[in-house]
Write an enzyme that holds these catalytic residues in place. Structure first.
Site, short mmCIF file in Angstrom:
data_model
loop_
_atom_site.label_atom_id
_atom_site.label_comp_id
_atom_site.label_asym_id
_atom_site.label_seq_id
_atom_site.Cartn_x
_atom_site.Cartn_y
_atom_site.Cartn_z
N GLU A 1 18.59 -14.58 9.87
CA GLU A 1 18.15 -15.83 9.24
C GLU A 1 16.97 -15.57 8.31
OE1 GLU A 1 19.48 -16.96 13.49
OE2 GLU A 1 18.35 -15.35 12.52
N GLU B 1 12.42 -20.32 26.79
CA GLU B 1 12.87 -18.95 26.52
C GLU B 1 12.26 -17.99 27.52
OE1 GLU B 1 13.96 -17.38 22.39
OE2 GLU B 1 11.99 -16.47 22.71
N LYS C 1 9.77 -8.78 13.07
CA LYS C 1 9.31 -7.52 13.64
C LYS C 1 10.18 -6.35 13.20
CE LYS C 1 7.65 -7.22 17.87
NZ LYS C 1 7.49 -7.11 19.35
N LYS D 1 24.18 -14.48 18.86
CA LYS D 1 23.95 -13.70 17.64
C LYS D 1 25.12 -12.75 17.37
CE LYS D 1 18.88 -13.47 17.69
NZ LYS D 1 17.72 -12.53 17.78
N GLY E 1 7.61 -12.20 20.67
CA GLY E 1 7.64 -13.11 19.53
C GLY E 1 6.97 -14.44 19.77
N ARG E 2 7.27 -15.07 20.91
CA ARG E 2 6.71 -16.40 21.18
C ARG E 2 5.24 -16.34 21.59
NH1 ARG E 2 10.52 -14.74 24.49
NH2 ARG E 2 10.20 -14.54 26.73
N HIS F 1 7.53 -46.13 21.33
CA HIS F 1 8.52 -47.00 20.70
C HIS F 1 9.87 -46.29 20.56
CE1 HIS F 1 5.59 -50.15 19.62
NE2 HIS F 1 4.74 -49.13 19.62
#
Length: 525
Positions: free
Chosen positions: A194, A332, A188, A491, A246-247, A363
């Protein structure tokens, strides 16, 4: 309001879920068939009184009024002074949505048309591979959905790079043709460290291969200026507003990679599914409202009974990234310690969300779910049919496993039943010892969401269902589900540690542990 629920918890202490099915109508009375999906929560301890008490909690918290505020464009993200309108991105044929007196829908629909035009252009070009570079909400949603909807993917192959670990982008780029690869940079602000580090590596890769980066990048960002400085023309920049978290952003430009993969029509079907769930959430009474019931069952298990984790168990291999997606959505959003007014929460907030697809999980960790000392509520989901008719026997076995697990969690196995299982093999004390290892306590709650087929529309419904579930939980808890200040401190510290790790600055002022770890890195480069 929590005191009443605690009294109900005391009342049903020791009660067996299986016994509730002595009422022949138990399954239908504690299930909801809506928007083409069936949500079965009958394998829990909820009875009529508990359900009514939970609904009263939702009413007292003002869930309905807050819901209407969200859809109307009110700034319910109070700590950041923002509206919460990811729902507007899927409001394909709804009415106006106002923010600060302006209807945002013309801009939303215009952006959707721009996405469709760009996706159509890319699908018709020589592009064979699309690499989406983002992190968090700019990665988890489209990566999950691309895999989930792979039967509908008839466009370029999509790849997803998120981790700043160089191994991530190195592994993705290996084998790709720079002449036919397109990069989507999803940030954004166009400053996410990153994402921008990976984007620069992608640009360097093209240069090393002797390929110009012109026309090889698309930006999903509100910062057109920075994207322009980076060499991406405005026509290839798709922005989104600050009222899309964002999410919650996969419904808009962040979903471009998915649109390129499944086509604009498929993406619109995905949006329509989300819109259908929105309409159900807005119109249905609380006791017949799927997101509300999903939220209330979860809060009964977490806040009332104290079960700290929640396992999401999709019996669909293509939903193998769903648990990771829901981790961010839930943890979050509702991983908070203070209420809207800044007071400390007097109870636990969101649960730990985790899971894997069935039957793989059976399993791996189902041993702990069935016989461990902690109760872990489980949320199963499965389609009535698969995408491979020639492998129908596989899907029937998959469904049988899904239904068997929820039944086994509820029923368990008594010591007498376990003795019978091993009676012909062992005797005396050894029989007793072996039998005890085969006892299942049972009485462990689960819900099941079942739907006809995992297609774009159904996936849209499922994602919107869980989004609204998080909203309901947040309103009842009195927290802001739409900020994420908890990610900021790490951060900030990472930025200050960068020069230290590279050896350009001293570790003075850092704690002894951090100094020791940095020293080890410098000595072992």
């Amino acid at each position: 309001m929590w005191e009443d629920l605690k009294r109900h918890a005391d009342r049903i202490d020791g009660r067996r879920i299986e016994g509730l099915f002595e009422n022949d109508k138990r399954a239908t009375e504690f299930s909801l068939d809506a928007v083409g999906m069936l949500f079965d929560y009958s394998k829990t301890q909820l009875d009529g009184d508990i359900r009514e008490a939970l609904i009263d909690v939702a009413k007292q918290a003002g869930v309905e009024a807050r819901r209407d505020e969200m859809f109307s464009g009110a700034k319910i993200n109070e700590t950041e002074g923002r509206a919460v309108l990811h729902t507007a991105l899927r409001n394909l044929d709804g009415g106006p949505v106002m923010v600060d007196g302006d209807d945002v829908m013309p801009g939303v629909l215009d952006t959707l048309k721009r996405m469709e035009a760009l996706a159509t252009e890319i699908r018709a070009s020589n592009v064979t591979d699309v690499v989406n570079i983002g992190i968090g909400g700019s990665d988890l949603g489209p990566a999950m959905a691309y895999l989930a909807l792979s039967p509908y993917a008839d466009g370029p192959r999509c790849h997803f790079v998120s981790n700043v670990d160089g191994a991530d982008i190195a592994d993705v780029l290996t084998g790709l043709d720079p002449e036919t690869t397109l990069f989507i940079v999803a940030s954004k602000t166009f400053t996410t460290i990153e994402t921008m580090t990976n984007a620069r590596t992608a640009k360097a890769w093209l240069s090393d291969k002797g390929v110009s980066s012109d026309g090889r990048f698309v930006a999903l960002s509100s910062n057109k200026e920075k994207a322009g400085e980076w060499g991406i023309p405005e026509a290839r920049v798709l922005g989104f507003e600050d009222w899309v978290g964002g999410r919650y952003s996969m419904w808009g430009p962040i979903g471009l990679s998915l649109m390129i993969a499944i086509g604009p029509d498929g993406f619109r079907a995905f949006l329509r599914g989300g819109q259908e769930m929105d309409r159900h959430f807005r119109a249905a009474e609380l006791h017949e409202n799927m997101p509300v019931l999903l939220a209330l069952v979860g809060m009964w298990h977490n806040q009332v009974l104290g079960h700290a984790t929640r396992a999401v168990l999709p019996y669909d291999n293509r939903l193998s990234r769903l648990a990771a997606y829901l981790q961010q959505l839930e943890m979050e959003s509702n991983g908070k310690g203070v209420s809207m007014d800044g007071a400390d929460l007097p109870f636990n907030s969101g649960p730990v969300v985790w899971g894997e697809p069935g039957t793989n999980g059976q399993h791996a960790f189902y041993q702990l779910i069935h016989q461990g000392t902690r109760v872990i509520p489980c949320e199963f989901m499965v389609a009535a049919r698969g995408h491979e008719p020639e492998l129908r026997h596989h899907h029937e076995l998959l469904i049988a496993n899904c239904l068997a697990q929820s039944e086994a969690l509820m029923r368990g196995r008594t010591l007498d039943e376990a003795r019978e299982k091993v009676a012909g093999t062992f005797e005396g004390d050894e029989l007793e010892r072996q039998a005890k290892h085969r006892v299942f306590p049972g009485n462990r709650p689960s819900t099941t969401l079942i739907y006809p087929l995992l297609d774009p529309e159904t996936l849209g419904k499922i994602i919107a269902l869980y989004e609204h579930r998080v909203f309901v939980e947040g309103v009842i808890l009195g927290i802001n589900s739409y900020d994420q200040w908890g990610v900021e401190l790490g951060k900030e510290l990472a930025s200050s540690l960068g020069p230290v790790v590279s050896g350009e600055a001293s570790a003075d002022g850092k704690d002894g542990s951090t100094k020791q770890l940095v020293d080890y890195v410098l000595k072992n480069r």
